[in-house]
Design an enzyme around this catalytic site. Structure first.
Site, PDB file in Angstrom:
ATOM      1  CE  LYS A 282       6.285 -19.470 -11.663  1.00 25.51           C
ATOM      2  NZ  LYS A 282       5.599 -20.495 -12.486  1.00 25.51           N
ATOM      3  CD  GLU A 370       3.037 -29.549 -24.342  1.00 30.64           C
ATOM      4  OE1 GLU A 370       2.950 -28.486 -23.695  1.00 30.64           O
ATOM      5  OE2 GLU A 370       4.127 -30.109 -24.584  1.00 30.64           O
ATOM      6  NE  ARG A 398       5.546 -28.523 -26.486  1.00 31.57           N
ATOM      7  CZ  ARG A 398       6.797 -28.189 -26.176  1.00 31.57           C
ATOM      8  NH1 ARG A 398       7.392 -27.223 -26.834  1.00 31.57           N
ATOM      9  NH2 ARG A 398       7.441 -28.797 -25.210  1.00 31.57           N
TER      10      ARG A 398
END
Length: 627
Positions: A282, A370, A398
């Protein structure tokens, strides 16, 4: 080189040896643009080679690339006809912050939340196989940035393994989401390895058998199962993907563009579901982002040459609501040993990292999951703990069933702190916290409130952790509050009570949450205009959506013929609807004007720009007050 590429067909005219230069220029373009027009930097830098290789090998847009977390797709946007417009990214009227089919035919599916790419891509692959045209479109799902920990990803994998398809899943594994990725799946992926020579021999053998007509579908499946069993026995390690009859390749270096092109060409026409595992970094290619990937996920403005971030050093600036939450949570947890903290992959974003540093054994980052975060919290609450479960408002959508089925039905003491409630600005419709009040209000056993300022946030958090408060929801916005002296004594607020902030005789303004501060400012600034218009305005901060303050509503219903409700959420079914219903149920019939977000998805832009579009700006509010 990049200036010669408008669409992927231009890229595909280049020679393979030119691709490293394309990657270098693409990475430089992203850094330069985002230094002055902030966005999601580190994830897109890590996916540069993968993006170039995909568009080079596959015939996009006819072949479908289904991106998962959309913040890795800036390179994709630049290569697909939007290079000249990329400077307008996230700006009002400019290109969208995440891939959207409404913007480009190269954006095959909406992606703002994580873990949906495999399911969507499988649906496309099945649709292609069932279409009358029988067009041989290739479908690729690109999942990464921690999204493989999401439950929907596993549901998709399960269906991939049992459905006839030729889907290619690419796992862009950078061991990160926004913060460091967590959980058993991430540890497993770090350890997973497959011998490259073995894969080459296996591929050549399958091609030899196929060329001689000795490879039927049934025989192929049987050989895959046999090979998987032999490899697991020899390696003393079961490959979870091949255990589901999904061919696994990797892990490979996701930054070796020439090797990526070779591998993708091999996999492109291979029958059956397959997964390509790539290790990437990243922030790759920009040293500050590589060293501190969490900070450089979305760093704001910065000097592209020095890597110095341009941040405000004004000590008198009010704190962010999230930081007040983080500091207060730690303060409460130090006083109440039953309190634990839970977040789905957002410890830095919601400032739960403050508690994690001091009380790591009572702080839980559960990854991008979630629904699990809610049910995990409910399980702890059932056994006597008091979880503060912090989820961004848009992401809490969600976990709707988990809130109802696993928490509210049992009235368990879980405190849901919904960060980023209301308009969030440049991240657009996938991230606006527009719906939480409307979708949570009908659920029994929920207490729902929204603090007007930082003191109110602290008091409501203190109230929520008191005995017998049950399931408790606190919603607050992205960004800064209004108080620099935000620390205050932790005192209880009586549940279901609001406050009269300003008396008046002609019209009552009822607000909930921080938008009340802006209404107060408008009323202070326009006092002379009110006098000239012979208008006297009362203002009530209702504080609680559920239960509503009935004493205030009786007072307003008896005294005022005109009421204006204002909320940073959808009008349909939200706070204004609750007031309207209450007035009707109790025999009052004032004229009620409801101001809030409209019945459409709000685009991206700055908060002031969006407020003007949706009618929550100063001029519109004054017009409604005057009737």
């Amino acid at each position: 080189m990049l200036s010669q590429i408008t669409y992927p067909e231009d890229l595909r005219r280049l020679k393979e040896e030119q691709l490293p230069e394309v990657c270098r220029e693409l990475r430089e373009n992203i850094v330069q643009e985002l230094s002055v027009n902030p966005g999601h930097l580190a994830s897109s830098l890590g996916a540069v080679e993968l993006t170039v290789a995909l568009h080079y090998v596959f015939n996009t847009p006819d072949d479908r690339l289904v991106w998962d977390v959309g913040h890795q797709a800036y390179g994709h946007k630049i290569l697909t006809g939007r290079r000249e417009q990329f400077s307008t990214n996230r700006k009002l009227g400019g290109i969208r912050p995440f891939p959207s089919p409404e913007e480009s035919e190269y954006d095959t599916f909406t992606c703002g939340h994580a873990s949906n790419s495999i399911s969507a891509a499988l649906g496309m692959a099945v649709a292609n196989s069932l279409s009358e045209e029988r067009v041989a479109k290739k479908v690729v799902a690109i999942i990464g940035d921690g999204a493989m920990s999401g439950g929907l990803a596993f549901e998709g994998l399960n269906n991939v393994s049992s459905t006839d398809n030729d889907l290619l899943i690419i796992l862009n594994d950078n061991d990160m989401s926004i913060d460091k990725a967590v959980g058993g799946m991430e540890k497993y992926l770090l350890q997973l390895d497959t011998n490259a020579t073995y894969n080459k021999l296996r591929y050549k053998a399958s091609q030899w058998l196929k060329a001689r007509g000795m490879m039927s579908d049934e025989r192929r499946k049987g050989l895959i199962r046999l090979n998987n069993a032999l490899k697991a026995a020899l390696a003393r390690q079961q490959n979870i993907f091949e255990g589901m009859n999904i061919r696994y390749f990797g892990p490979f270096d996701g930054h070796d563009i020439v090797e990526l092109v070779r591998i993708l060409r091999q996999l492109k026409d291979m029958r059956g579901p397959k997964l390509l595992h790539l290790h990437t970094t990243k922030g790759k290619g920009y040293k500050p982002a590589e060293q501190e990937a969490t900070i450089w996920h979305a760093p704001g403005k910065f000097d592209a040459e020095t890597g110095e971030r341009i941040v405000s050093d004004d000590a008198n600036h009010p704190p962010k609501f999230q930081d007040v939450f983080g500091e207060t949570l730690l303060e409460l947890a130090e006083q109440n040993e039953r309190i634990v903290g839970v977040t789905p992959a957002m410890p830095t974003g919601c400032s739960m990292n403050i508690m994690m540093e001091k009380l790591p054994q009572r702080s839980f980052d559960v990854g991008i999951a979630e629904g699990h975060a809610v049910t995990f919290s409910a399980g702890m609450a059932k056994e006597g703990l008091l979880p503060f479960c912090n989820i961004y408002s848009a992401f809490a959508q969600r976990a709707y069933d988990n809130i109802i089925h696993d928490t509210a039905i049992q009235n368990l003491p879980v405190v849901f702190c919904l960060d980023r409630a209301g308009l969030v600005g440049e991240d657009g419709p996938t991230h606006h916290g527009a719906f939480d009040m409307a979708y949570l209000r009908p659920i029994p056993n929920l207490t729902i409130c929204s603090p007007m300022d930082e003191h109110e946030l602290r008091r409501l958090m203190f109230t929520a952790q008191l005995p017998d408060k049950g399931s408790f929801v606190i919603r607050y916005p992205r960004g800064c509050g209004v108080l620099t002296d935000w620390r205050c004594p932790l005192e209880a607020v009586e549940v279901g009570t609001g406050r009269k902030l300003r008396d008046g005789d002609d019209v009552a303004v009822l607000t909930i949450g921080p938008i009340g501060n802006e209404i107060e400012e408008i009323l202070r600034e326009t006092r002379n205009e009110e006098r000239e218009a012979n208008l006297s305005v009362a203002h009530y901060d209702m504080r609680f959506l559920k239960p509503l303050d009935e004493s205030i509503l009786h007072e307003v219903g008896r005294k005022f013929r005109r009421i204006v409700t204002i909320e940073d959420g959808v009008r349909n079914g939200g706070f204004g609807s609750a007031v309207l219903e209450w007035m009707s149920d109790h025999g009052y019939s004032p004229q009620i004007t409801r101001l809030g977000l409209p019945d459409n998805f709000v685009e991206h832009g700055t908060i002031p720009e969006l407020r003007k579009i949706v009618g929550l700006d100063r001029e519109t509010i004054l017009e409604k007050l005057k009737g």
